[in-house]
Design a protein around this motif. Structure first.
Motif, PDB file in Angstrom:
ATOM      1  N   GLU A 168       0.910  -1.264   0.003  1.00 23.94           N
ATOM      2  CA  GLU A 168      -0.150   0.153  -0.071  1.00 23.94           C
ATOM      3  C   GLU A 168       0.924   1.277   0.003  1.00 23.94           C
ATOM      4  O   GLU A 168       0.654   2.215  -0.481  1.00 23.94           O
ATOM      5  CB  GLU A 168      -0.844   0.030   1.308  1.00 23.94           C
ATOM      6  N   VAL A 169       1.912   1.459   0.814  1.00 24.60           N
ATOM      7  CA  VAL A 169       2.763   2.310   0.854  1.00 24.60           C
ATOM      8  C   VAL A 169       4.253   1.838   0.848  1.00 24.60           C
ATOM      9  O   VAL A 169       4.584   0.824   1.279  1.00 24.60           O
ATOM     10  CB  VAL A 169       2.770   3.116   2.177  1.00 24.60           C
ATOM     11  N   ALA A 170       5.000   2.606   0.074  1.00 27.44           N
ATOM     12  CA  ALA A 170       6.471   2.307  -0.115  1.00 27.44           C
ATOM     13  C   ALA A 170       7.249   3.520  -0.578  1.00 27.44           C
ATOM     14  O   ALA A 170       7.221   4.119  -1.392  1.00 27.44           O
ATOM     15  CB  ALA A 170       6.870   1.296  -1.143  1.00 27.44           C
ATOM     16  N   GLY A 171       7.720   4.230   0.637  1.00 24.43           N
ATOM     17  CA  GLY A 171       8.531   5.615   0.471  1.00 24.43           C
ATOM     18  C   GLY A 171       8.430   6.131   1.973  1.00 24.43           C
ATOM     19  O   GLY A 171       8.451   5.499   2.846  1.00 24.43           O
ATOM     20  N   ARG A 172       8.965   7.620   1.770  1.00 21.71           N
ATOM     21  CA  ARG A 172       9.324   8.114   2.921  1.00 21.71           C
ATOM     22  C   ARG A 172       7.961   8.591   3.804  1.00 21.71           C
ATOM     23  O   ARG A 172       7.221   9.107   3.130  1.00 21.71           O
ATOM     24  CB  ARG A 172      10.078   9.463   2.766  1.00 21.71           C
ATOM     25  N   SER A 173       8.002   8.081   4.992  1.00 19.34           N
ATOM     26  CA  SER A 173       7.010   8.546   5.707  1.00 19.34           C
ATOM     27  C   SER A 173       7.132   8.996   7.337  1.00 19.34           C
ATOM     28  O   SER A 173       7.130   8.240   8.261  1.00 19.34           O
ATOM     29  CB  SER A 173       6.278   7.078   6.047  1.00 19.34           C
ATOM     30  N   GLY A 174       7.417  10.329   7.209  1.00 15.64           N
ATOM     31  CA  GLY A 174       7.595  10.992   8.791  1.00 15.64           C
ATOM     32  C   GLY A 174       8.580  10.529   9.422  1.00 15.64           C
ATOM     33  O   GLY A 174       9.776   9.952   9.044  1.00 15.64           O
ATOM     34  N   ASP A 175       8.483  10.065  10.777  1.00 16.65           N
ATOM     35  CA  ASP A 175       9.334   9.364  11.466  1.00 16.65           C
ATOM     36  C   ASP A 175       9.714   8.118  11.212  1.00 16.65           C
ATOM     37  O   ASP A 175      10.649   7.542  11.834  1.00 16.65           O
ATOM     38  CB  ASP A 175       8.602   9.333  13.106  1.00 16.65           C
ATOM     39  N   LEU A 178      12.264   5.665   5.608  1.00 17.11           N
ATOM     40  CA  LEU A 178      11.726   5.182   4.253  1.00 17.11           C
ATOM     41  C   LEU A 178      10.916   3.682   4.909  1.00 17.11           C
ATOM     42  O   LEU A 178      11.615   2.827   5.697  1.00 17.11           O
ATOM     43  CB  LEU A 178      12.942   4.589   3.439  1.00 17.11           C
ATOM     44  N   ALA A 179       9.508   3.627   4.611  1.00 21.63           N
ATOM     45  CA  ALA A 179       8.960   2.547   5.082  1.00 21.63           C
ATOM     46  C   ALA A 179       8.018   1.878   4.102  1.00 21.63           C
ATOM     47  O   ALA A 179       7.635   2.379   3.037  1.00 21.63           O
ATOM     48  CB  ALA A 179       7.824   3.097   6.071  1.00 21.63           C
ATOM     49  N   VAL A 180       7.571   0.638   4.505  1.00 20.44           N
ATOM     50  CA  VAL A 180       6.691  -0.160   3.573  1.00 20.44           C
ATOM     51  C   VAL A 180       5.566  -0.558   4.479  1.00 20.44           C
ATOM     52  O   VAL A 180       5.653  -1.293   5.701  1.00 20.44           O
ATOM     53  CB  VAL A 180       7.530  -1.354   3.066  1.00 20.44           C
ATOM     54  N   LYS A 181       4.195  -0.456   3.676  1.00 23.40           N
ATOM     55  CA  LYS A 181       3.106  -0.725   4.506  1.00 23.40           C
ATOM     56  C   LYS A 181       2.316  -1.961   3.787  1.00 23.40           C
ATOM     57  O   LYS A 181       2.064  -1.765   2.311  1.00 23.40           O
ATOM     58  CB  LYS A 181       2.173   0.421   4.751  1.00 23.40           C
ATOM     59  N   LEU A 182       2.092  -3.095   4.146  1.00 24.58           N
ATOM     60  CA  LEU A 182       1.321  -4.251   3.456  1.00 24.58           C
ATOM     61  C   LEU A 182      -0.092  -4.346   4.037  1.00 24.58           C
ATOM     62  O   LEU A 182      -0.121  -4.338   5.284  1.00 24.58           O
ATOM     63  CB  LEU A 182       2.112  -5.542   3.777  1.00 24.58           C
ATOM     64  N   TYR A 183      -0.819  -4.661   2.888  1.00 23.86           N
ATOM     65  CA  TYR A 183      -2.214  -4.956   3.347  1.00 23.86           C
ATOM     66  C   TYR A 183      -2.557  -6.425   2.989  1.00 23.86           C
ATOM     67  O   TYR A 183      -2.195  -7.075   1.960  1.00 23.86           O
ATOM     68  CB  TYR A 183      -3.297  -4.098   2.452  1.00 23.86           C
TER      69      TYR A 183
END
Length: 261
Positions: A168-175, A178-183
């Motif tokens: 769902e998310v792969a990129g820079r995410s605040g604190d 570089l993060a990945v969010k999987l659903y």
């Protein structure tokens, strides 16, 4: 009447056979090995190969593709390589292995790694080794809620998908840096998050498999040292990841598996 009864019996038998076959197929998938990508065998878009970081790789893209026995056009399409990048690539590129190259790696003693894991369970997002430890757990920390588990691990270590899912998310995410969010649609619509990475290897929309490499660990965002911040969420409620996993201290027993298995 007898004709109807016979018809119902036939339909019942067909449904039984279909249901049994589906269940058997599910059980086979459920009890099959779960592969953990390592430093030699990795996956992307259902293909086995290796991520090559051309920011540091000395060989050209063409030379590396030829070394792995891959098809150049397939590599271009798989990685959405532009005409300009064909001359000089400066990012990680996934290059599939040919059957011959995979065989040569196995003959040299390199194999895929596998663990036993039910399809409805998560796995730890790091390869088991003696250089990792839990440095912080979920709960209150510095007068704020620490929303996941921190796993201290050397920089550039492999980060794995904890279950089958969609990026769902792969990129820079605040604190989170570089993060990945999987659903995870097949796991009650849970989400997992992997923060503070140094390099991301997936993009939004990618379908990933449990144990597939999705990033290399780092120290980006609000972080005091190289680690993986791992979260499990349900409808944006933070859950304790350790409730869904085997105790970290016990480690994970892996087995080496060839492509013949």
């Amino acid at each position: 009447m007898k004709r109807k009864r016979t018809l119902f019996l036939i339909l019942g038998a067909i449904l039984f056979v279909v249901s049994f076959s589906a269940f058997a197929s599910y059980q086979k998938r459920k009890n099959g090995p779960v592969f953990l990508d390592n430093h030699v065998f990795q996956r992307y878009q259902e293909k086995w190969g290796l991520w090559v970081d051309f920011r540091t790789e000395k060989k050209s893209l063409e030379a590396k593709v030829q070394e792995f026995g891959a098809d150049f056009q397939e590599v271009v399409e798989l990685n959405s390589i532009t005409e300009k990048e064909k001359k000089k690539v400066s990012r990680p590129i996934f290059i599939p292995y040919s059957k011959e190259y995979s065989q040569s790696l196995q003959e040299a003693g390199s194999f895929r790694e596998a663990i036993d894991s039910q399809i409805d369970q998560f796995i730890w997002p790091v390869l088991p080794n003696n250089r990792t430890r839990i440095s912080s757990r979920i709960g209150r920390r510095w007068n704020t809620l620490h929303t996941g588990v921190d796993i201290a691990i050397p920089k550039e270590s492999i980060v794995l998908a904890a279950a089958d899912g969609v990026v769902e998310v792969a990129g820079r995410s605040g604190d989170y840096g570089l993060a990945v969010k999987l659903y995870h649609t097949d796991l009650n619509h849970f989400h997992t998050v992997y923060g503070h990475n140094n390099l991301l290897l997936v993009k939004p929309g990618d379908v990933v498999k449990k144990g597939q490499i999705i990033a290399l660990s780092g120290n980006t965002g609000k972080s005091t040292g190289p680690h993986v911040h791992f979260e499990v969420r349900y409808h944006n409620v933070y859950l304790n990841p350790e409730n869904f996993l085997t105790p970290f201290e016990e480690g994970v027993a892996t087995s080496m598996v060839s492509f013949a298995n």
